[in-house]
Design a protein around this motif. Structure first.
Motif, PDB file in Angstrom:
ATOM      1  N   THR A 171     -10.350  14.244  11.561  1.00 54.09           N
ATOM      2  CA  THR A 171      -9.879  13.086  10.798  1.00 54.09           C
ATOM      3  C   THR A 171      -9.932  13.391   9.307  1.00 54.09           C
ATOM      4  O   THR A 171      -8.978  13.103   8.580  1.00 54.09           O
ATOM      5  N   GLU A 172     -11.020  14.002   8.849  1.00 52.16           N
ATOM      6  CA  GLU A 172     -11.123  14.344   7.434  1.00 52.16           C
ATOM      7  C   GLU A 172     -10.062  15.359   7.018  1.00 52.16           C
ATOM      8  O   GLU A 172      -9.461  15.239   5.946  1.00 52.16           O
ATOM      9  N   VAL A 173      -9.798  16.337   7.861  1.00 53.03           N
ATOM     10  CA  VAL A 173      -8.750  17.323   7.564  1.00 53.03           C
ATOM     11  C   VAL A 173      -7.411  16.617   7.394  1.00 53.03           C
ATOM     12  O   VAL A 173      -6.650  16.901   6.465  1.00 53.03           O
ATOM     13  N   ARG A 174      -7.105  15.673   8.280  1.00 51.44           N
ATOM     14  CA  ARG A 174      -5.837  14.929   8.188  1.00 51.44           C
ATOM     15  C   ARG A 174      -5.762  14.123   6.898  1.00 51.44           C
ATOM     16  O   ARG A 174      -4.725  14.065   6.251  1.00 51.44           O
ATOM     17  N   VAL A 175      -6.883  13.471   6.520  1.00 50.38           N
ATOM     18  CA  VAL A 175      -6.909  12.710   5.261  1.00 50.38           C
ATOM     19  C   VAL A 175      -6.630  13.662   4.104  1.00 50.38           C
ATOM     20  O   VAL A 175      -5.790  13.371   3.248  1.00 50.38           O
ATOM     21  N   ARG A 176      -7.323  14.781   4.067  1.00 50.48           N
ATOM     22  CA  ARG A 176      -7.127  15.759   2.979  1.00 50.48           C
ATOM     23  C   ARG A 176      -5.690  16.246   2.914  1.00 50.48           C
ATOM     24  O   ARG A 176      -5.107  16.357   1.838  1.00 50.48           O
ATOM     25  N   GLN A 177      -5.118  16.570   4.073  1.00 55.34           N
ATOM     26  CA  GLN A 177      -3.722  17.050   4.110  1.00 55.34           C
ATOM     27  C   GLN A 177      -2.781  16.010   3.515  1.00 55.34           C
ATOM     28  O   GLN A 177      -1.895  16.362   2.733  1.00 55.34           O
ATOM     29  N   LEU A 178      -2.945  14.762   3.871  1.00 51.58           N
ATOM     30  CA  LEU A 178      -2.065  13.711   3.370  1.00 51.58           C
ATOM     31  C   LEU A 178      -2.262  13.496   1.868  1.00 51.58           C
ATOM     32  O   LEU A 178      -1.290  13.266   1.142  1.00 51.58           O
ATOM     33  N   LEU A 204       0.818  -1.217   0.000  1.00 47.28           N
ATOM     34  CA  LEU A 204       0.000   0.000   0.000  1.00 47.28           C
ATOM     35  C   LEU A 204       0.853   1.269   0.000  1.00 47.28           C
ATOM     36  O   LEU A 204       0.308   2.370   0.053  1.00 47.28           O
ATOM     37  N   ARG A 205       2.158   1.103  -0.034  1.00 42.81           N
ATOM     38  CA  ARG A 205       3.066   2.259  -0.046  1.00 42.81           C
ATOM     39  C   ARG A 205       2.698   3.167  -1.201  1.00 42.81           C
ATOM     40  O   ARG A 205       2.395   2.718  -2.297  1.00 42.81           O
ATOM     41  N   GLY A 206       2.712   4.452  -0.976  1.00 41.95           N
ATOM     42  CA  GLY A 206       2.325   5.418  -1.989  1.00 41.95           C
ATOM     43  C   GLY A 206       0.864   5.820  -1.873  1.00 41.95           C
ATOM     44  O   GLY A 206       0.411   6.739  -2.543  1.00 41.95           O
ATOM     45  N   LYS A 207       0.120   5.124  -1.027  1.00 44.30           N
ATOM     46  CA  LYS A 207      -1.290   5.433  -0.776  1.00 44.30           C
ATOM     47  C   LYS A 207      -1.439   5.989   0.636  1.00 44.30           C
ATOM     48  O   LYS A 207      -0.616   5.743   1.509  1.00 44.30           O
ATOM     49  N   VAL A 208      -2.503   6.731   0.842  1.00 46.74           N
ATOM     50  CA  VAL A 208      -2.895   7.139   2.189  1.00 46.74           C
ATOM     51  C   VAL A 208      -3.860   6.062   2.674  1.00 46.74           C
ATOM     52  O   VAL A 208      -4.820   5.719   1.977  1.00 46.74           O
ATOM     53  N   VAL A 209      -3.599   5.507   3.853  1.00 47.61           N
ATOM     54  CA  VAL A 209      -4.360   4.356   4.340  1.00 47.61           C
ATOM     55  C   VAL A 209      -4.997   4.700   5.688  1.00 47.61           C
ATOM     56  O   VAL A 209      -4.329   5.208   6.589  1.00 47.61           O
ATOM     57  N   LEU A 210      -6.282   4.399   5.798  1.00 45.20           N
ATOM     58  CA  LEU A 210      -6.992   4.521   7.060  1.00 45.20           C
ATOM     59  C   LEU A 210      -7.295   3.110   7.543  1.00 45.20           C
ATOM     60  O   LEU A 210      -8.046   2.379   6.904  1.00 45.20           O
ATOM     61  N   VAL A 211      -6.665   2.703   8.635  1.00 41.32           N
ATOM     62  CA  VAL A 211      -6.919   1.395   9.247  1.00 41.32           C
ATOM     63  C   VAL A 211      -7.904   1.618  10.382  1.00 41.32           C
ATOM     64  O   VAL A 211      -7.665   2.442  11.273  1.00 41.32           O
ATOM     65  N   GLU A 212      -9.030   0.900  10.322  1.00 40.71           N
ATOM     66  CA  GLU A 212     -10.059   1.048  11.339  1.00 40.71           C
ATOM     67  C   GLU A 212     -10.279  -0.293  12.046  1.00 40.71           C
ATOM     68  O   GLU A 212     -10.699  -1.271  11.428  1.00 40.71           O
ATOM     69  N   PHE A 213      -9.992  -0.329  13.337  1.00 39.87           N
ATOM     70  CA  PHE A 213     -10.291  -1.509  14.147  1.00 39.87           C
ATOM     71  C   PHE A 213     -11.744  -1.407  14.588  1.00 39.87           C
ATOM     72  O   PHE A 213     -12.167  -0.382  15.131  1.00 39.87           O
ATOM     73  N   TRP A 214     -12.489  -2.466  14.335  1.00 43.22           N
ATOM     74  CA  TRP A 214     -13.911  -2.473  14.639  1.00 43.22           C
ATOM     75  C   TRP A 214     -14.383  -3.892  14.891  1.00 43.22           C
ATOM     76  O   TRP A 214     -13.635  -4.847  14.691  1.00 43.22           O
ATOM     77  N   THR A 215     -15.610  -4.015  15.341  1.00 45.42           N
ATOM     78  CA  THR A 215     -16.271  -5.301  15.457  1.00 45.42           C
ATOM     79  C   THR A 215     -17.756  -5.064  15.234  1.00 45.42           C
ATOM     80  O   THR A 215     -18.282  -4.007  15.583  1.00 45.42           O
ATOM     81  N   HIS A 216     -18.411  -6.024  14.620  1.00 41.77           N
ATOM     82  CA  HIS A 216     -19.763  -5.771  14.126  1.00 41.77           C
ATOM     83  C   HIS A 216     -20.849  -5.685  15.185  1.00 41.77           C
ATOM     84  O   HIS A 216     -21.969  -5.286  14.884  1.00 41.77           O
ATOM     85  N   GLU A 217     -20.550  -5.998  16.440  1.00 43.66           N
ATOM     86  CA  GLU A 217     -21.544  -5.864  17.501  1.00 43.66           C
ATOM     87  C   GLU A 217     -21.267  -4.673  18.418  1.00 43.66           C
ATOM     88  O   GLU A 217     -21.976  -4.472  19.402  1.00 43.66           O
ATOM     89  N   TYR A 263      -6.362   4.555  12.583  1.00 40.78           N
ATOM     90  CA  TYR A 263      -4.941   4.867  12.412  1.00 40.78           C
ATOM     91  C   TYR A 263      -4.766   5.330  10.980  1.00 40.78           C
ATOM     92  O   TYR A 263      -5.104   4.610  10.044  1.00 40.78           O
ATOM     93  N   LEU A 264      -4.224   6.525  10.808  1.00 44.18           N
ATOM     94  CA  LEU A 264      -4.003   7.086   9.492  1.00 44.18           C
ATOM     95  C   LEU A 264      -2.528   6.935   9.145  1.00 44.18           C
ATOM     96  O   LEU A 264      -1.650   7.328   9.922  1.00 44.18           O
ATOM     97  N   ILE A 265      -2.280   6.350   7.972  1.00 47.01           N
ATOM     98  CA  ILE A 265      -0.924   6.027   7.535  1.00 47.01           C
ATOM     99  C   ILE A 265      -0.599   6.857   6.300  1.00 47.01           C
ATOM    100  O   ILE A 265      -1.389   6.899   5.348  1.00 47.01           O
TER     101      ILE A 265
END
Length: 181
Positions: free
Chosen positions: A170-177, A60-73, A149-151
Motif C-alpha cells: 500500500t505504501e509503495v502504491r501511495v509513493r508511486q502515485l 479532491l481532484r489533483g490529490k492522491v486520496v486514500l479512502v478507508e472504510f472502518w468502524t470504531h469497534e 481504496y487508493l484514488i
C-alpha cells in the motif's frame, strides 16, 4: 474410506475460506491503463463530517486520496489504524489525503458522540465521514471492514485492499502515485 474423503474435502474448503477471509488481507491492483481504471464514487449520504468540512471526490481532484472504510469497534480496523496514521503522517505534506468512512456494523456505532470519542481516543486527525446509511459503502461496492481504496489524481480508483496486511505494498502504491505528479 468415504468418511476420510469427506473430512479431507471439508478441511480443504475450510482452509480456502480462511485464506479468503477479509481479516487475512487481500488486495486488488486494478489495471494500470487509465481507460480501465474505475472512477471513484463520491461520498454519498454522509450524516456527519469530523475534522473537515464536507469533501467531494471532484474537490479532491489533483490529490492522491486514500479512502478507508472502518468502524470504531472493529478489531481489524484498530490493527490497521497505526499503519493508516503512519501513511498520513509521512505523506500528507506531499499531497496524500486520507478520508476515513465510518460505516457502522452495530447500532451503538451509529451515534455521532461515540464516533467523535473514538476519533479523539485514537488520535485521528484526518477527515472522517459518517456513513450510517451505507450509501458511500454501497457506491464503492464495499463488503469489508477495514477496506482501503487508493484514488489517483484523476479521481480513479487504482488500488484496493481488504483486511489487515499488505502495508508495504500500500505504501509503495501511495509513493508511486505521489511521484507521478
Amino acid at each position: 474410506m468415504r468418511p476420510i474423503r469427506l473430512a479431507l474435502a471439508t478441511l480443504a474448503i475450510g482452509a480456502a475460506l480462511v485464506a479468503a477471509w477479509p481479516g487475512n488481507g487481500s488486495s486488488t491492483a486494478l489495471a494500470q491503463d487509465s481507460a480501465a481504471k474505475a472512477p471513484a464514487p463520491d461520498f454519498a449520504g454522509i450524516d456527519h463530517w469530523f475534522n473537515s468540512q464536507p469533501l467531494t471526490i471532484a474537490g479532491l481532484r489533483g490529490k492522491v486520496v486514500l479512502v478507508e472504510f472502518w468502524t470504531h469497534e472493529c478489531i481489524n480496523c484498530l490493527h490497521v489504524l497505526p499503519h493508516t496514521k503512519a501513511l498520513y503522517d509521512k505523506y500528507a505534506k506531499d499531497g496524500l489525503v486520507v478520508v476515513g468512512v465510518h460505516t457502522p456494523e452495530y447500532d451503538e456505532e451509529r451515534d455521532p458522540a461515540n464516533v467523535k470519542a473514538a476519533i479523539a481516543r485514537y488520535g485521528i486527525t484526518w477527515p472522517v465521514a459518517m456513513d450510517n446509511g451505507y450509501q458511500t459503502w454501497n457506491a464503492y461496492g464495499n463488503r469489508f471492514w477495514p477496506a482501503l481504496y487508493l484514488i489517483d489524481r484523476d479521481g480513479r480508483v487504482v488500488y484496493s485492499h481488504f483486511g489487515e496486511g499488505n502495508y508495504d505494498e500500500t505504501e509503495v502504491r501511495v509513493r508511486q502515485l505521489l511521484e507521478k505528479a
